[in-house]
Design a protein around this motif. Structure first.
Motif, PDB file in Angstrom:
ATOM      1  N   TYR A 126       0.844  -1.295  -0.084  1.00  0.00           N
ATOM      2  CA  TYR A 126      -0.100   0.172   0.013  1.00  0.00           C
ATOM      3  C   TYR A 126       0.799   1.116   0.165  1.00  0.00           C
ATOM      4  CZ  TYR A 126      -4.938  -1.145   0.427  1.00  0.00           C
ATOM      5  OH  TYR A 126      -6.125  -1.782   0.285  1.00  0.00           O
ATOM      6  N   HIS A 127       1.903   1.127  -0.194  1.00  0.00           N
ATOM      7  CA  HIS A 127       2.831   2.274  -0.216  1.00  0.00           C
ATOM      8  C   HIS A 127       4.011   2.404  -1.365  1.00  0.00           C
ATOM      9  CE1 HIS A 127       4.929   5.521   2.769  1.00  0.00           C
ATOM     10  NE2 HIS A 127       4.982   5.823   1.438  1.00  0.00           N
ATOM     11  N   LEU A 128       3.322   3.006  -2.382  1.00  0.00           N
ATOM     12  CA  LEU A 128       4.060   3.165  -3.700  1.00  0.00           C
ATOM     13  C   LEU A 128       4.423   4.468  -4.127  1.00  0.00           C
ATOM     14  CD1 LEU A 128       2.783   0.243  -6.025  1.00  0.00           C
ATOM     15  CD2 LEU A 128       4.548   0.048  -4.144  1.00  0.00           C
ATOM     16  N   ASP A 152       1.684   8.327  -3.246  1.00  0.00           N
ATOM     17  CA  ASP A 152       2.689   9.174  -3.549  1.00  0.00           C
ATOM     18  C   ASP A 152       2.399  10.604  -2.608  1.00  0.00           C
ATOM     19  OD1 ASP A 152       4.955  10.159  -4.686  1.00  0.00           O
ATOM     20  OD2 ASP A 152       4.307  10.374  -6.771  1.00  0.00           O
ATOM     21  N   HIS A 153       3.523  11.396  -2.445  1.00  0.00           N
ATOM     22  CA  HIS A 153       3.324  12.432  -1.444  1.00  0.00           C
ATOM     23  C   HIS A 153       2.522  13.477  -2.006  1.00  0.00           C
ATOM     24  CE1 HIS A 153       7.162  11.131   0.853  1.00  0.00           C
ATOM     25  NE2 HIS A 153       7.624  10.780  -0.348  1.00  0.00           N
ATOM     26  N   PHE A 154       1.613  13.899  -1.055  1.00  0.00           N
ATOM     27  CA  PHE A 154       0.389  14.726  -1.423  1.00  0.00           C
ATOM     28  C   PHE A 154       1.283  16.300  -1.634  1.00  0.00           C
ATOM     29  CE2 PHE A 154      -2.580  18.001  -0.280  1.00  0.00           C
ATOM     30  CZ  PHE A 154      -3.809  17.328  -0.773  1.00  0.00           C
ATOM     31  N   ILE A 166      -2.619   7.820  -0.840  1.00  0.00           N
ATOM     32  CA  ILE A 166      -1.737   9.272  -0.871  1.00  0.00           C
ATOM     33  C   ILE A 166      -1.142   9.338   0.475  1.00  0.00           C
ATOM     34  CG2 ILE A 166      -3.837  10.501   0.062  1.00  0.00           C
ATOM     35  CD1 ILE A 166      -1.705  11.689  -3.045  1.00  0.00           C
ATOM     36  N   GLU A 167       0.128   9.566   0.435  1.00  0.00           N
ATOM     37  CA  GLU A 167       0.825  10.060   1.637  1.00  0.00           C
ATOM     38  C   GLU A 167       0.842  11.443   2.013  1.00  0.00           C
ATOM     39  OE1 GLU A 167       4.939   9.001   1.966  1.00  0.00           O
ATOM     40  OE2 GLU A 167       5.009   8.817   3.699  1.00  0.00           O
ATOM     41  N   VAL A 168       0.253  11.636   3.072  1.00  0.00           N
ATOM     42  CA  VAL A 168       0.001  13.097   3.460  1.00  0.00           C
ATOM     43  C   VAL A 168       1.011  13.451   4.601  1.00  0.00           C
ATOM     44  CG1 VAL A 168      -1.569  15.225   3.914  1.00  0.00           C
ATOM     45  CG2 VAL A 168      -2.422  12.970   2.748  1.00  0.00           C
ATOM     46  N   GLY A 175      -1.273   9.114   6.795  1.00  0.00           N
ATOM     47  CA  GLY A 175      -0.815  10.345   7.465  1.00  0.00           C
ATOM     48  C   GLY A 175       0.738  10.074   7.871  1.00  0.00           C
ATOM     49  N   SER A 176       1.401  10.735   7.326  1.00  0.00           N
ATOM     50  CA  SER A 176       3.233  10.761   8.167  1.00  0.00           C
ATOM     51  C   SER A 176       3.708  12.087   8.310  1.00  0.00           C
ATOM     52  CB  SER A 176       3.627  10.345   6.510  1.00  0.00           C
ATOM     53  OG  SER A 176       3.503   8.950   6.143  1.00  0.00           O
ATOM     54  N   ILE A 177       4.904  11.765   9.242  1.00  0.00           N
ATOM     55  CA  ILE A 177       5.606  12.975   9.645  1.00  0.00           C
ATOM     56  C   ILE A 177       6.825  12.708   9.231  1.00  0.00           C
ATOM     57  CG2 ILE A 177       6.329  14.116  11.575  1.00  0.00           C
ATOM     58  CD1 ILE A 177       3.852  13.076  13.024  1.00  0.00           C
ATOM     59  N   HIS A 178       7.474  13.840   8.380  1.00  0.00           N
ATOM     60  CA  HIS A 178       8.850  13.890   7.774  1.00  0.00           C
ATOM     61  C   HIS A 178       9.380  15.208   8.188  1.00  0.00           C
ATOM     62  CE1 HIS A 178       6.527  11.642   4.542  1.00  0.00           C
ATOM     63  NE2 HIS A 178       7.197  10.808   4.802  1.00  0.00           N
ATOM     64  N   PHE A 179       8.513  16.018   8.848  1.00  0.00           N
ATOM     65  CA  PHE A 179       9.162  17.301   9.151  1.00  0.00           C
ATOM     66  C   PHE A 179       8.848  17.793  10.516  1.00  0.00           C
ATOM     67  CE2 PHE A 179       7.532  17.785   4.827  1.00  0.00           C
ATOM     68  CZ  PHE A 179       8.724  18.319   4.285  1.00  0.00           C
ATOM     69  N   GLY A 234       1.705   6.227   8.596  1.00  0.00           N
ATOM     70  CA  GLY A 234       2.837   5.913   7.889  1.00  0.00           C
ATOM     71  C   GLY A 234       4.133   5.676   8.889  1.00  0.00           C
ATOM     72  N   HIS A 235       4.883   4.690   8.481  1.00  0.00           N
ATOM     73  CA  HIS A 235       6.186   4.396   8.989  1.00  0.00           C
ATOM     74  C   HIS A 235       6.445   5.083  10.463  1.00  0.00           C
ATOM     75  CE1 HIS A 235       6.808   8.282   7.151  1.00  0.00           C
ATOM     76  NE2 HIS A 235       7.060   7.814   5.943  1.00  0.00           N
ATOM     77  N   ILE A 236       5.556   4.666  11.553  1.00  0.00           N
ATOM     78  CA  ILE A 236       5.391   5.444  12.729  1.00  0.00           C
ATOM     79  C   ILE A 236       6.641   5.654  13.571  1.00  0.00           C
ATOM     80  CG2 ILE A 236       4.750   3.347  14.212  1.00  0.00           C
ATOM     81  CD1 ILE A 236       2.643   5.043  15.608  1.00  0.00           C
ATOM     82  N   SER A 280       5.919  -1.297   1.071  1.00  0.00           N
ATOM     83  CA  SER A 280       7.368  -1.217   0.523  1.00  0.00           C
ATOM     84  C   SER A 280       7.972   0.131   0.709  1.00  0.00           C
ATOM     85  CB  SER A 280       7.323  -1.910  -0.520  1.00  0.00           C
ATOM     86  OG  SER A 280       6.932  -1.277  -1.506  1.00  0.00           O
ATOM     87  N   ASP A 281       7.238   1.100   0.641  1.00  0.00           N
ATOM     88  CA  ASP A 281       7.625   2.538   0.492  1.00  0.00           C
ATOM     89  C   ASP A 281       8.666   2.593  -0.868  1.00  0.00           C
ATOM     90  OD1 ASP A 281       7.812   5.367   0.809  1.00  0.00           O
ATOM     91  OD2 ASP A 281       8.424   4.894   3.238  1.00  0.00           O
ATOM     92  N   ALA A 282       8.251   1.719  -1.975  1.00  0.00           N
ATOM     93  CA  ALA A 282       8.751   1.788  -3.127  1.00  0.00           C
ATOM     94  C   ALA A 282       9.044   3.048  -3.935  1.00  0.00           C
ATOM     95  CB  ALA A 282       8.350   0.786  -3.883  1.00  0.00           C
TER      96      ALA A 282
HETATM   97 ZN   LIG Z   1       7.154   8.713   4.077  1.00  0.00          ZN
END
Ligand SMILES: [Zn+2]
Ligand SMILES: [Zn+2]
Length: 266
Positions: free
Chosen positions: A4-6, A37-39, A82-84, A108-112, A156-158, A226-228
């Motif tokens: 679920y993560h391409l 994909d990244h929103f 969608i990855e937001v 929902g993910s946190i990258h920042f 996502g990737h907690i 897989s976050d491919a």
């Molecule tokens: Zn991510």
């Protein structure tokens, strides 16, 4: 199994055509995939130092390309994920935008943390310059706010804060897992088991086994991804993750269609 993560090349740091991702999924025996994909951050009024998402104007064609792949009668369903980025203070716009498009699920993910993209290889020095346990506290406080916001279907990737191998100590992690799992349980959100952790210095799936065991005790549902960022990564580590989940006690994973959850046995 599912992935679920391409990503797609629209996010500026992935490669390959979407159809190649689908072909690879079929080759690896997956039964369903979802692009996530990244929103577009421009739609949320946020401009990162390194561009890592598609542009707002690309969102329609991203969804249209998924629809056109589905309409070719591919053997496997392709979900509109969608990855937001969860941006505190932007909950209203995020909710409105997620409702405006026909997504099957939103991760929902946190990258920042502030303006620091702590997942970006070009910005890794922030860990050496900062205090790692404080970074972990700040990150997981945000994860709990993400869960409580109820904006998303899946986290996502907690524990992605471990990506570059900067770990906090064991007792600290135990406390973090305890508190975070309570927040996740209360919100009813699902977690993603993300195999990309095996490709980076952390050398471990997201989330850790201890995290997964705590989730299992609380009956928290999981998806797999897989976050491919290129076609060859589709499905990478997914079957290994299934074995891990079975070992922890899980017997099923969650799937989504039009933001409704259902289950598949492992
Ligand atoms: Zn991510
Ligand atoms: Zn990415």
């Amino acid at each position: 199994m599912i992935d679920y993560h391409l990503h797609t090349k629209r996010c500026h740091h992935a490669a390959g055509e979407m159809v190649e991702y689908v072909e690879e999924a079929r080759r690896k025996g997956l039964v369903e995939i979802g692009f996530a994909d990244h929103f577009p951050l421009d739609l949320l009024g946020y401009e990162p130092k390194n561009p890592v998402t598609m542009e707002g104007e690309e969102l329609e064609e991203y969804l249209a390309e998924i629809d056109s792949l589905n309409s070719r009668g591919e053997a496997l369903p392709i979900r509109r994920g969608i990855e937001v980025d969860y941006l505190p203070g932007r909950e209203g716009e995020t909710r409105r935008l997620l409702q405006a498009y026909p997504f099957d699920y939103a991760l929902g993910s946190i990258h920042f943390l502030g303006d620091w993209d702590f997942t970006h290889p070009a910005q890794v020095k922030g860990f050496a310059e900062g205090c790692v346990p404080s970074i972990y506290d700040e990150y997981f406080a945000l994860v709990r706010r993400l869960a409580a916001s109820r904006l998303f279907d899946i986290i996502g990737h907690i524990d992605v804060v471990k990506k570059f191998g900067y770990d906090s100590h064991e007792e600290h992690m135990e406390a973090i897992i305890r508190e975070t799992v309570i927040a996740v349980k209360e919100s009813g959100i699902c977690l993603e088991v993300n195999t990309a952790g095996w490709r980076v210095p952390a050398a471990e799936q997201y989330p850790s086994r201890a995290f997964l065991q705590a989730c299992f005790r609380e009956d928290i549902p999981l998806t797999l991804g897989s976050d491919a960022h290129c076609p060859s990564q589709v499905g990478e580590g997914i079957f290994k993750a299934v074995e891990l989940l079975k070992d922890v006690g899980y017997r099923r994973v969650a799937r989504f269609h039009r933001r409704r959850r259902y289950y598949q046995n492992l």
